[in-house]
Design an enzyme around this catalytic site. Structure first.
Site, mmCIF file in Angstrom:
data_model
loop_
_atom_site.group_PDB
_atom_site.id
_atom_site.type_symbol
_atom_site.label_atom_id
_atom_site.label_comp_id
_atom_site.label_asym_id
_atom_site.label_seq_id
_atom_site.Cartn_x
_atom_site.Cartn_y
_atom_site.Cartn_z
ATOM 1 N N GLU A 1 -1.360 -5.465 -4.153
ATOM 2 C CA GLU A 1 -0.111 -4.638 -3.075
ATOM 3 C C GLU A 1 0.391 -5.701 -2.486
ATOM 4 O O GLU A 1 1.498 -5.285 -2.557
ATOM 5 C CB GLU A 1 -1.498 -4.073 -1.918
ATOM 6 C CG GLU A 1 -2.173 -3.139 -3.000
ATOM 7 C CD GLU A 1 -3.529 -2.404 -1.360
ATOM 8 O OE1 GLU A 1 -3.910 -0.967 -1.364
ATOM 9 O OE2 GLU A 1 -3.650 -3.109 -0.379
ATOM 10 N N ASP B 1 0.930 -1.140 0.251
ATOM 11 C CA ASP B 1 -0.112 -0.043 -0.336
ATOM 12 C C ASP B 1 0.892 1.028 0.089
ATOM 13 O O ASP B 1 0.836 2.254 -0.434
ATOM 14 C CB ASP B 1 -0.941 0.180 1.418
ATOM 15 C CG ASP B 1 -1.660 1.328 1.289
ATOM 16 O OD1 ASP B 1 -2.420 1.473 0.495
ATOM 17 O OD2 ASP B 1 -2.209 1.852 2.360
#
Length: 239
Positions: free
Chosen positions: A130, A58
């Protein structure tokens, strides 16, 4: 726990069941265990899953995509750049990039998630993306992640600009429901979980007291936008 879909794929090789995924990604993992961890959802109840990698990914993707947009759209101010980044750095945006490499075919999920089509859920698919990018970052560094993301953006989006990439789905849905039903949608928080630094929100969207969609996001706003997107698709299909 092996991925049956991967095992049965005609593209799988005995020594590396992820050959096609790595080819689509443009990167071959040196440590296949790191790749497997990135693809393993917590529902599998294994010692290693992709949650920690998701946390790192992220941050990495936020930086990489922010930098790419900063250099590409020199004429945009901070507000426009933020909107553009929000469209990509989201469950919907990462799901779009994940599907460009058919990531859903390689996820390791529990049998219950398999039955409920968990590998297609944006919350699961975007998290795996991610995690995958975090794995690339750990092995090959930021430059390799940057190259991969640039290639995927070019493949996933016909045009990469504010008008075509960012759409306020909530506004679009409100305009449609006002015209079609003379009402506006309402949103309800179904669930909030996770620690303060890693919250997950699940929202429901109602039109005339009928639930049209549910979605999860890292903020209420993101989950609401995702709900609105699903509702728009459902209303379009109903026409």
């Amino acid at each position: 726990m092996k991925n049956k879909r991967s095992q049965n794929s005609p593209y799988v090789t005995p020594n590396n069941p992820y050959t096609t995924l790595e080819k689509a990604l443009g990167y071959s993992f040196k440590d296949k265990r790191l790749l497997e961890q990135a693809l393993t959802h917590k529902s599998c109840k294994l010692a290693l899953n992709n949650e920690r990698l998701e946390f790192l990914g992220d941050a990495v993707l936020g930086l990489v995509i922010g930098e790419l947009l900063y250099h590409k759209f020199y004429q945009y101010d901070e507000g426009k750049l933020s909107k553009l980044r929000a469209a990509i750095v989201s469950a919907h945006g990462f799901t779009k990039l994940a599907k460009a490499i058919a990531l859903q075919d390689y996820l390791r999920v529990s049998s219950s998630e398999e039955i409920s089509k968990g590998r297609e859920k944006p919350s699961i698919l975007s998290s795996a993306f991610e995690a995958l990018m975090a794995g690339v970052y750990l092995e090959a560094g930021l430059a390799k992640v940057r190259k991969i993301i640039q290639n995927l953006l070019n493949r996933a989006y016909k045009r990469l600009d504010l008008e075509h990439l960012f759409m306020d789905y909530k506004t679009a849905l409100q305009e449609l429901t006002q015209a079609q039903f003379c009402v506006i949608p309402t949103y309800q928080l179904l669930q909030e979980k996770g620690p303060d630094h890693h919250k997950e929100f699940e929202m429901a969207l109602y039109i005339q007291d009928k639930m049209y969609a549910t979605a999860k996001g890292k903020s209420k706003k993101e989950a609401e936008q995702q709900c609105a997107y699903y509702a728009l698709q459902k209303l379009k299909e109903a026409k």
